[in-house]
Scaffold this motif. Structure first.
Motif, PDB file in Angstrom:
ATOM      1  N   SER A   7       0.797  -1.219   0.000  1.00 38.41           N
ATOM      2  CA  SER A   7       0.000   0.000   0.000  1.00 38.41           C
ATOM      3  C   SER A   7       0.833   1.274   0.000  1.00 38.41           C
ATOM      4  O   SER A   7       1.984   1.282   0.419  1.00 38.41           O
ATOM      5  CB  SER A   7      -0.934   0.014   1.216  1.00 38.41           C
ATOM      6  N   LEU A   8       0.202   2.323  -0.499  1.00 41.50           N
ATOM      7  CA  LEU A   8       0.795   3.655  -0.459  1.00 41.50           C
ATOM      8  C   LEU A   8       0.258   4.338   0.787  1.00 41.50           C
ATOM      9  O   LEU A   8      -0.954   4.349   1.023  1.00 41.50           O
ATOM     10  CB  LEU A   8       0.390   4.443  -1.698  1.00 41.50           C
ATOM     11  N   LYS A   9       1.137   4.882   1.602  1.00 41.80           N
ATOM     12  CA  LYS A   9       0.725   5.486   2.872  1.00 41.80           C
ATOM     13  C   LYS A   9       0.538   6.991   2.789  1.00 41.80           C
ATOM     14  O   LYS A   9      -0.329   7.554   3.446  1.00 41.80           O
ATOM     15  CB  LYS A   9       1.739   5.158   3.975  1.00 41.80           C
ATOM     16  N   SER A  10       1.375   7.663   1.986  1.00 42.33           N
ATOM     17  CA  SER A  10       1.306   9.121   1.946  1.00 42.33           C
ATOM     18  C   SER A  10       1.907   9.658   0.657  1.00 42.33           C
ATOM     19  O   SER A  10       2.831   9.071   0.103  1.00 42.33           O
ATOM     20  CB  SER A  10       2.060   9.699   3.146  1.00 42.33           C
ATOM     21  N   LEU A  11       1.369  10.782   0.206  1.00 42.47           N
ATOM     22  CA  LEU A  11       1.875  11.511  -0.961  1.00 42.47           C
ATOM     23  C   LEU A  11       1.925  12.991  -0.636  1.00 42.47           C
ATOM     24  O   LEU A  11       1.022  13.511   0.024  1.00 42.47           O
ATOM     25  CB  LEU A  11       0.928  11.357  -2.152  1.00 42.47           C
ATOM     26  N   THR A  12       2.947  13.655  -1.101  1.00 40.01           N
ATOM     27  CA  THR A  12       3.003  15.113  -0.983  1.00 40.01           C
ATOM     28  C   THR A  12       3.925  15.659  -2.058  1.00 40.01           C
ATOM     29  O   THR A  12       4.824  14.968  -2.528  1.00 40.01           O
ATOM     30  CB  THR A  12       3.476  15.561   0.419  1.00 40.01           C
ATOM     31  N   TYR A  13       3.673  16.876  -2.457  1.00 35.45           N
ATOM     32  CA  TYR A  13       4.538  17.569  -3.413  1.00 35.45           C
ATOM     33  C   TYR A  13       5.622  18.331  -2.661  1.00 35.45           C
ATOM     34  O   TYR A  13       5.408  18.750  -1.521  1.00 35.45           O
ATOM     35  CB  TYR A  13       3.732  18.607  -4.207  1.00 35.45           C
ATOM     36  N   THR A  14       6.744  18.547  -3.323  1.00 31.14           N
ATOM     37  CA  THR A  14       7.733  19.477  -2.792  1.00 31.14           C
ATOM     38  C   THR A  14       7.181  20.888  -3.017  1.00 31.14           C
ATOM     39  O   THR A  14       6.265  21.076  -3.821  1.00 31.14           O
ATOM     40  CB  THR A  14       9.099  19.297  -3.485  1.00 31.14           C
ATOM     41  N   PRO A  15       7.706  21.908  -2.328  1.00 31.98           N
ATOM     42  CA  PRO A  15       7.126  23.251  -2.419  1.00 31.98           C
ATOM     43  C   PRO A  15       7.017  23.833  -3.829  1.00 31.98           C
ATOM     44  O   PRO A  15       6.082  24.583  -4.102  1.00 31.98           O
ATOM     45  CB  PRO A  15       8.073  24.098  -1.554  1.00 31.98           C
ATOM     46  N   PHE A  16       7.918  23.490  -4.730  1.00 31.95           N
ATOM     47  CA  PHE A  16       7.857  24.037  -6.082  1.00 31.95           C
ATOM     48  C   PHE A  16       7.034  23.163  -7.026  1.00 31.95           C
ATOM     49  O   PHE A  16       6.867  23.496  -8.192  1.00 31.95           O
ATOM     50  CB  PHE A  16       9.265  24.255  -6.648  1.00 31.95           C
TER      51      PHE A  16
END
Length: 121
Positions: free
Chosen positions: A89-98
């Protein structure tokens, strides 16, 4: 927000009515979703099978698909070098600030940093 459904539903927060449904990608329950910090029409979603999809909500289509150990580069068509997203499973996703990179965390205890344009790790 996680969901047992296999699709992303976009809603108008003022009316709570559904505005768009992003389908035909996930085959497992959604576990993570993040909006691009620099592009208002791009979001990324991940599921319980470890698949990651970068969406263009204007078109309702995926731009990049990390699934079944293959990176599908739909921006340019065809496939690229196979890139495993996560085992499990995938637990978390986030973008870098740019917004040029995406960070994914999987149940396999790996953290991956992806280029959001090319899909390379």
């Amino acid at each position: 927000m996680a969901s047992e459904k296999h699709y992303v539903t976009l809603c108008d927060y003022r009316t709570t009515s559904s505005t768009q449904i992003l389908r035909d990608a996930h085959q497992a329950a959604l576990t993570s979703l993040a909006w691009s910090p620099t592009c208002e029409y791009q979001l990324v979603s991940g599921d319980d099978a470890g698949n990651v999809f970068l969406w263009d909500i204007r078109k309702g289509k995926t731009l990049l698909r990390f699934e079944n150990d293959i990176l599908w580069r739909t921006r340019k068509g065809g496939t690229a070098t196979p890139q495993r997203s996560h085992d499990g499973s995938l637990k978390s996703l986030t973008y870098t600030p740019f917004g040029d990179q995406l960070v994914s965390v999987g149940g396999d205890k790996r953290i991956r940093l992806w280029d959001t344009y090319t899909g390379e790790v």
